[in-house]
Each structure stands twice: as structure tokens, then as C-alpha cells.
Motif scaffolding. Structure first.
Motif, PDB file in Angstrom:
ATOM      1  N   PHE A   9      38.354  36.654  47.408  1.00  0.00           N
ATOM      2  CA  PHE A   9      39.786  36.791  47.664  1.00  0.00           C
ATOM      3  C   PHE A   9      40.056  37.860  48.721  1.00  0.00           C
ATOM      4  O   PHE A   9      40.964  37.719  49.550  1.00  0.00           O
ATOM      5  CB  PHE A   9      40.530  37.123  46.372  1.00  0.00           C
ATOM      6  CG  PHE A   9      40.867  35.918  45.541  1.00  0.00           C
ATOM      7  CD1 PHE A   9      41.690  34.919  46.037  1.00  0.00           C
ATOM      8  CD2 PHE A   9      40.357  35.780  44.259  1.00  0.00           C
ATOM      9  CE1 PHE A   9      42.000  33.802  45.281  1.00  0.00           C
ATOM     10  CE2 PHE A   9      40.657  34.666  43.493  1.00  0.00           C
ATOM     11  CZ  PHE A   9      41.480  33.668  44.000  1.00  0.00           C
ATOM     12  N   ALA A  10      39.279  38.947  48.701  1.00  0.00           N
ATOM     13  CA  ALA A  10      39.455  39.998  49.701  1.00  0.00           C
ATOM     14  C   ALA A  10      39.150  39.468  51.100  1.00  0.00           C
ATOM     15  O   ALA A  10      39.886  39.742  52.060  1.00  0.00           O
ATOM     16  CB  ALA A  10      38.557  41.187  49.372  1.00  0.00           C
TER      17      ALA A  10
ATOM     18  N   LEU B 237      36.311  48.364  51.860  1.00  0.00           N
ATOM     19  CA  LEU B 237      36.261  48.070  50.424  1.00  0.00           C
ATOM     20  C   LEU B 237      35.275  48.985  49.714  1.00  0.00           C
ATOM     21  O   LEU B 237      35.548  49.486  48.623  1.00  0.00           O
ATOM     22  CB  LEU B 237      35.860  46.603  50.211  1.00  0.00           C
ATOM     23  CG  LEU B 237      36.927  45.546  50.507  1.00  0.00           C
ATOM     24  CD1 LEU B 237      36.306  44.157  50.462  1.00  0.00           C
ATOM     25  CD2 LEU B 237      38.084  45.649  49.513  1.00  0.00           C
ATOM     26  N   PHE B 238      34.133  49.199  50.332  1.00  0.00           N
ATOM     27  CA  PHE B 238      33.142  50.103  49.751  1.00  0.00           C
ATOM     28  C   PHE B 238      33.741  51.495  49.557  1.00  0.00           C
ATOM     29  O   PHE B 238      33.569  52.129  48.514  1.00  0.00           O
ATOM     30  CB  PHE B 238      31.918  50.182  50.660  1.00  0.00           C
ATOM     31  CG  PHE B 238      30.914  51.218  50.237  1.00  0.00           C
ATOM     32  CD1 PHE B 238      30.026  50.960  49.208  1.00  0.00           C
ATOM     33  CD2 PHE B 238      30.869  52.460  50.859  1.00  0.00           C
ATOM     34  CE1 PHE B 238      29.100  51.907  48.807  1.00  0.00           C
ATOM     35  CE2 PHE B 238      29.954  53.415  50.472  1.00  0.00           C
ATOM     36  CZ  PHE B 238      29.069  53.137  49.435  1.00  0.00           C
TER      37      PHE B 238
ATOM     38  N   ILE C 242      45.795  46.533  51.852  1.00  0.00           N
ATOM     39  CA  ILE C 242      46.847  45.988  50.995  1.00  0.00           C
ATOM     40  C   ILE C 242      46.239  45.283  49.790  1.00  0.00           C
ATOM     41  O   ILE C 242      46.730  45.418  48.657  1.00  0.00           O
ATOM     42  CB  ILE C 242      47.735  45.018  51.800  1.00  0.00           C
ATOM     43  CG1 ILE C 242      48.518  45.787  52.869  1.00  0.00           C
ATOM     44  CG2 ILE C 242      48.690  44.260  50.876  1.00  0.00           C
ATOM     45  CD1 ILE C 242      49.308  44.889  53.808  1.00  0.00           C
ATOM     46  N   TYR C 243      45.156  44.551  50.008  1.00  0.00           N
ATOM     47  CA  TYR C 243      44.510  43.848  48.899  1.00  0.00           C
ATOM     48  C   TYR C 243      44.043  44.818  47.819  1.00  0.00           C
ATOM     49  O   TYR C 243      44.304  44.620  46.635  1.00  0.00           O
ATOM     50  CB  TYR C 243      43.334  43.021  49.403  1.00  0.00           C
ATOM     51  CG  TYR C 243      42.535  42.417  48.267  1.00  0.00           C
ATOM     52  CD1 TYR C 243      42.924  41.216  47.684  1.00  0.00           C
ATOM     53  CD2 TYR C 243      41.414  43.073  47.745  1.00  0.00           C
ATOM     54  CE1 TYR C 243      42.229  40.676  46.617  1.00  0.00           C
ATOM     55  CE2 TYR C 243      40.720  42.542  46.676  1.00  0.00           C
ATOM     56  CZ  TYR C 243      41.132  41.345  46.126  1.00  0.00           C
ATOM     57  OH  TYR C 243      40.439  40.824  45.064  1.00  0.00           O
ATOM     58  N   GLN C 244      43.346  45.872  48.218  1.00  0.00           N
ATOM     59  CA  GLN C 244      42.831  46.810  47.218  1.00  0.00           C
ATOM     60  C   GLN C 244      43.964  47.560  46.535  1.00  0.00           C
ATOM     61  O   GLN C 244      43.864  47.920  45.374  1.00  0.00           O
ATOM     62  CB  GLN C 244      41.819  47.777  47.838  1.00  0.00           C
ATOM     63  CG  GLN C 244      42.379  48.771  48.829  1.00  0.00           C
ATOM     64  CD  GLN C 244      42.966  50.005  48.199  1.00  0.00           C
ATOM     65  OE1 GLN C 244      42.579  50.370  47.091  1.00  0.00           O
ATOM     66  NE2 GLN C 244      43.903  50.648  48.874  1.00  0.00           N
TER      67      GLN C 244
ATOM     68  N   THR D 188      26.320  45.625  47.771  1.00  0.00           N
ATOM     69  CA  THR D 188      26.968  46.748  47.095  1.00  0.00           C
ATOM     70  C   THR D 188      28.409  46.427  46.738  1.00  0.00           C
ATOM     71  O   THR D 188      28.861  46.669  45.610  1.00  0.00           O
ATOM     72  CB  THR D 188      26.925  48.002  47.986  1.00  0.00           C
ATOM     73  OG1 THR D 188      25.571  48.293  48.325  1.00  0.00           O
ATOM     74  CG2 THR D 188      27.520  49.194  47.263  1.00  0.00           C
ATOM     75  N   VAL D 189      29.161  45.882  47.684  1.00  0.00           N
ATOM     76  CA  VAL D 189      30.557  45.539  47.433  1.00  0.00           C
ATOM     77  C   VAL D 189      30.653  44.368  46.463  1.00  0.00           C
ATOM     78  O   VAL D 189      31.558  44.326  45.622  1.00  0.00           O
ATOM     79  CB  VAL D 189      31.270  45.221  48.758  1.00  0.00           C
ATOM     80  CG1 VAL D 189      32.701  44.770  48.510  1.00  0.00           C
ATOM     81  CG2 VAL D 189      31.259  46.440  49.673  1.00  0.00           C
ATOM     82  N   ASP D 190      29.721  43.451  46.544  1.00  0.00           N
ATOM     83  CA  ASP D 190      29.700  42.312  45.615  1.00  0.00           C
ATOM     84  C   ASP D 190      29.536  42.798  44.177  1.00  0.00           C
ATOM     85  O   ASP D 190      30.197  42.313  43.255  1.00  0.00           O
ATOM     86  CB  ASP D 190      28.566  41.364  45.995  1.00  0.00           C
ATOM     87  CG  ASP D 190      28.577  40.086  45.161  1.00  0.00           C
ATOM     88  OD1 ASP D 190      29.655  39.687  44.702  1.00  0.00           O
ATOM     89  OD2 ASP D 190      27.492  39.511  44.968  1.00  0.00           O
ATOM     90  N   ARG D 191      28.668  43.774  43.961  1.00  0.00           N
ATOM     91  CA  ARG D 191      28.483  44.325  42.604  1.00  0.00           C
ATOM     92  C   ARG D 191      29.713  45.097  42.146  1.00  0.00           C
ATOM     93  O   ARG D 191      30.071  45.075  40.969  1.00  0.00           O
ATOM     94  CB  ARG D 191      27.246  45.228  42.576  1.00  0.00           C
ATOM     95  CG  ARG D 191      25.923  44.489  42.571  1.00  0.00           C
ATOM     96  CD  ARG D 191      24.770  45.422  42.250  1.00  0.00           C
ATOM     97  NE  ARG D 191      24.570  46.406  43.307  1.00  0.00           N
ATOM     98  CZ  ARG D 191      23.735  46.235  44.330  1.00  0.00           C
ATOM     99  NH1 ARG D 191      23.017  45.120  44.425  1.00  0.00           N
ATOM    100  NH2 ARG D 191      23.591  47.180  45.250  1.00  0.00           N
ATOM    101  N   ALA D 192      30.356  45.796  43.068  1.00  0.00           N
ATOM    102  CA  ALA D 192      31.507  46.616  42.696  1.00  0.00           C
ATOM    103  C   ALA D 192      32.738  45.775  42.368  1.00  0.00           C
ATOM    104  O   ALA D 192      33.466  46.074  41.406  1.00  0.00           O
ATOM    105  CB  ALA D 192      31.838  47.596  43.828  1.00  0.00           C
ATOM    106  N   LEU D 193      32.965  44.719  43.124  1.00  0.00           N
ATOM    107  CA  LEU D 193      34.170  43.912  42.935  1.00  0.00           C
ATOM    108  C   LEU D 193      33.944  42.676  42.081  1.00  0.00           C
ATOM    109  O   LEU D 193      34.834  42.247  41.356  1.00  0.00           O
ATOM    110  CB  LEU D 193      34.723  43.460  44.299  1.00  0.00           C
ATOM    111  CG  LEU D 193      35.667  44.409  45.031  1.00  0.00           C
ATOM    112  CD1 LEU D 193      34.902  45.614  45.560  1.00  0.00           C
ATOM    113  CD2 LEU D 193      36.362  43.693  46.171  1.00  0.00           C
ATOM    114  N   GLY D 194      32.744  42.095  42.192  1.00  0.00           N
ATOM    115  CA  GLY D 194      32.513  40.779  41.615  1.00  0.00           C
ATOM    116  C   GLY D 194      32.745  39.723  42.681  1.00  0.00           C
ATOM    117  O   GLY D 194      33.519  39.917  43.629  1.00  0.00           O
TER     118      GLY D 194
END
Length: 221
Positions: free
Chosen positions: A88-89, A128-129, A183-185, A76-82
């Protein structure tokens, strides 16, 4: 629906984690000794800063919930962020967690116990999700609908409460992972750019502010 969670990435992580855990059980703790993060003066080696997060457990319950987190959140997070942003996250989580833990334990501010597991990265995935898919809902215990963004903030609060209750390198790593990924997001979603725009807007508004009482002033032509 569940089939969407089993992408090549999540499948490979699940298989790899399961095989590593079987090797851990088969060697009777030998892998944890050489690859787990040991304290200074008690077997510490530089590679352990990486390999400790590849191990699982050590108990079956921790391993099982780790596999659940991989199954439900990695794809799910892979699809949302790429893939690139996700990498990098996770790098930001590793750097922030390792660097801060080294400083705090070396200075004696936190007690240290040998560490294995990838729990900080799973907490980071949940965070992240929540931040990137905040409008989505998660059914807590498969019943209660909870906004995803609540999980982002809730995971940080949960980690902080554990740190206050039982200060150690284990509990601090979760807090450090949450701070790092937050911080990353913030940076990735243009947080600094928004702050700059807001400062510029406030500066312009102050410069062109309209002052009341102008009617009573005398103007010379």
C-alpha cells in the motif's frame, strides 16, 4: 547479518532489476524508448506510467546504487511493515508521484524529460525505514552513527534541495514520493486519530478550566 537482507522478495527484485538492465543495454535504448515515460506528443503511451519505474539506470552508477538500496532496505522495511502495508505504501508513492507529475508537467510548471528508473521508490523505502524504525542507527560511511529518523527527514530535505537547484520532472518525482510516503506513514501510525484526541482533550480542558479569583466571589445558597 547481511544474509537477512537477501529474502525471497529482495532477491527476486535484484534479479529482475539486473536482467531488465541487461536487456536495456542489449537493446541499445530501445526499451527506454518504448517503456520509458515519454513526453506528450513525443511517444507517450499510458503503459509508460507503470513500465518506466520498472526500468533501471540508464547509467551503471545509478543502477548499482539502486541495487544497493534494494539489498539494504527492502527486506528490513518489509519486516517492519509487513507485506500488505509495504504494498500500500508503494502504491501511494506511485499514485502521488504520477498524478502530481502529470499535472505539473501538463500545465507547463515543470520541464519534462523522458524518464526511467525507480529512484522515487528507493527514496520512499529509506523514508519508511526512518519513520518506522526511528530508534535504529545507520552508520554513515560505515563509521558515523546517525539515527534512522534523521534519514527520513534528511531524504526529504535532500530531494527538496535538488528540486530547487534543478527543477524538472526528475527532481520533482523524488519530492512527490517523499510527500506521499510521509502522508501514508502519518495516517498508518494514527496521526489523524492523535489529532482528534488532542482536539477533544483541548475542548474538555477549556470546558472545565479553573478560573483564578474564585475566593473573592460571593456565592448565594
Amino acid at each position: 547479518m547481511l544474509q537477512q537482507n537477501l529474502t525471497p522478495l529482495s532477491r527476486n527484485l535484484l534479479i529482475g532489476s539486473f536482467l531488465i538492465y541487461m536487456a536495456q543495454l542489449a537493446t541499445g535504448g530501445l526499451l527506454e524508448h518504448y517503456l520509458g515515460w515519454q513526453s506528450f506528443g513525443s511517444g507517450f503511451q499510458p503503459w509508460q506510467l507503470v513500465t518506466a519505474f520498472l526500468l533501471t539506470g540508464p547509467d551503471p552508477r545509478t543502477a548499482f546504487f539502486g541495487w544497493l538500496a534494494i539489498f539494504f532496505f527492502v527486506a528490513t522495511v518489509d519486516r517492519a511493515l509487513g507485506r500488505r502495508k509495504l504494498a500500500f505504501a508503494m502504491l501511494a508513492v506511485w499514485v502521488g508521484t504520477v498524478a502530481s507529475t502529470l499535472v505539473l508537467t501538463a500545465s507547463g510548471l515543470l520541464p519534462f524529460a523522458p524518464y526511467v528508473g525507480y529512484e522515487p521508490f528507493m527514496l520512499a523505502l529509506v523514508t519508511l525505514f526512518g519513520f518506522y524504525m526511528g530508534s535504529s542507527q545507520i552508520r554513515l560511511w560505515f563509521v558515523l552513527p546517525v539515527p534512522a529518523v534523521a534519514f527520513a527527514w534528511g531524504s526529504g530535505l535532500y530531494a527538496l534541495l535538488w528540486l530547487v537547484y534543478a527543477p524538472s520532472n526528475f527532481t520533482w518525482m523524488d519530492v512527490a514520493a517523499w510527500i506521499s510516503v510521509t502522508i501514508y506513514q502519518f495516517v498508518d501510525q494514527g496521526g489523524f486519530r492523535r489529532m482528534k484526541v488532542q482536539r477533544q482533550r483541548a475542548k474538555v480542558e477549556r470546558r472545565f478550566a479553573v478560573h483564578e479569583g474564585g475566593r473573592g466571589q460571593n456565592w448565594d445558597n
